[in-house]
Design an enzyme around this catalytic site. Structure first.
Site, PDB file in Angstrom:
ATOM      1  N   LYS A 165       0.836  -1.205   0.000  1.00  0.00           N
ATOM      2  CA  LYS A 165       0.000   0.000   0.000  1.00  0.00           C
ATOM      3  C   LYS A 165       0.869   1.253   0.000  1.00  0.00           C
ATOM      4  CE  LYS A 165      -3.829   2.434   0.365  1.00  0.00           C
ATOM      5  NZ  LYS A 165      -3.653   3.540   1.230  1.00  0.00           N
ATOM      6  N   GLU A 172       0.641   6.711  -6.726  1.00  0.00           N
ATOM      7  CA  GLU A 172      -0.495   7.633  -6.798  1.00  0.00           C
ATOM      8  C   GLU A 172      -0.025   9.086  -6.738  1.00  0.00           C
ATOM      9  OE1 GLU A 172      -3.401   8.728  -3.329  1.00  0.00           O
ATOM     10  OE2 GLU A 172      -4.053   6.820  -4.197  1.00  0.00           O
TER      11      GLU A 172
END
Length: 294
Positions: A165, A172
């Site tokens: 993550k 991102e």
């Protein structure tokens, strides 16, 4: 399954809702009386679950997660399971697993992506832990993930879920920074009539089409120049952790690092730095930045 959910904020509350819609029995707890909690204490939450109990933790990373794990260690029994779905640093997962493991309590870390849309679209889940534990609670993961084949992976042992993550969020950062830079370049050009319309057109047929572009189009629908949005972007910490991990592993990550610095500058962290740069340019080259040029 019957599961306990600790932390009913924007993510935890929506995850509880999705699990219930998928047929699971969820008992929710949050420290806030204004939340949608079912019980008002951790003790009440644990007593409402039958052994072996499964508890999903969705609280802020750091001290809040540490405190919650310590409390659960004193309340749970051998064979129970704790799942940390927050944004905990992967190095803390090993410590939490050791603390709980001394009492025979199982532990899994899960990186969760999907934001406020996850309730309807499903969540991307990156899991860290054993294959045995993964299969034991797979019905929970299947309910939370998007419908279809993708969106769920057992990334590796303890810590792997949050490591994955962390990398996800670093990517991102870079993607959002690139979209922002492209938008500003078009905004400053006299050739482009409507930069927002151009970027929105990339949602179909383009190699850069993405959900981020869909979200951009949504944001620009009523404010095509985005001038009503503050020019400040906070950072959650995960991109910083990724840069640190990459340095330790000898991996160059210039895109992630640059996007991280850009966010920090946006919060005013670079103001004094830029003052020094401007002063030095004036000293050695006579480059004076006037107020109108800032």
């Amino acid at each position: 399954m019957r599961i306990g959910m600790i932390g009913l904020g924007r993510m935890g509350g929506n995850m509880m809702s999705r699990l219930r819609k998928k047929g699971h029995d969820v008992v929710g707890f949050d420290v806030s009386p204004e939340s949608s909690r079912d019980v008002d204490s951790l003790e009440s939450l644990i007593s409402s679950l039958e052994t072996p109990r499964t508890v999903w933790v969705m609280v802020p990373a750091g001290s809040a997660t540490d405190t919650t794990v310590d409390a659960l260690c004193g309340l749970l029994s051998e064979g129970d399971m704790v799942i940390d779905g927050g944004n905990t640093r992967y190095t803390d997962d090993v410590r939490h697993a050791e603390i709980l493991g001394k009492k025979g309590i199982h532990f899994m870390d899960v990186g969760v992506s999907g934001g406020i849309w996850g309730n309807s679209r499903g969540y991307a889940l990156m899991v860290g832990g054993s294959q045995y534990d993964f299969e034991k609670v797979s019905s929970i993961f299947e309910a939370l993930k998007p419908d279809g084949e993708d969106g769920l992976v057992l990334a590796g042992p303890t810590g792997a879920g949050h490591f994955a993550k962390m990398v996800h969020n670093g990517i991102e950062y870079g993607m959002m920074q690139a979209l922002g830079e492209g938008f500003e370049t078009m905004m400053r050009s006299e050739l482009i009539d409507d930069p927002a319309a151009v970027m929105t057109s990339w949602r179909k047929g383009s190699v850069v089409q993405s959900w981020l572009l869909d979200l951009f189009a949504r944001a620009a629908q009523d404010d095509s120049t985005l001038q009503n949005m503050p020019a400040v972007a906070n950072e959650s910490g995960e991109a910083k952790w990724m840069v640190e991990a990459a340095l330790e592993l000898g991996v160059p990550v210039p895109v992630t690092a640059t996007s991280l610095w850009a966010r920090q500058v946006s919060r005013g962290a670079g103001a004094d730095t830029l003052r020094v740069v401007s002063s030095l340019r004036a000293q050695f080259g006579g480059h004076i930045t006037h107020e109108s040029e800032k």
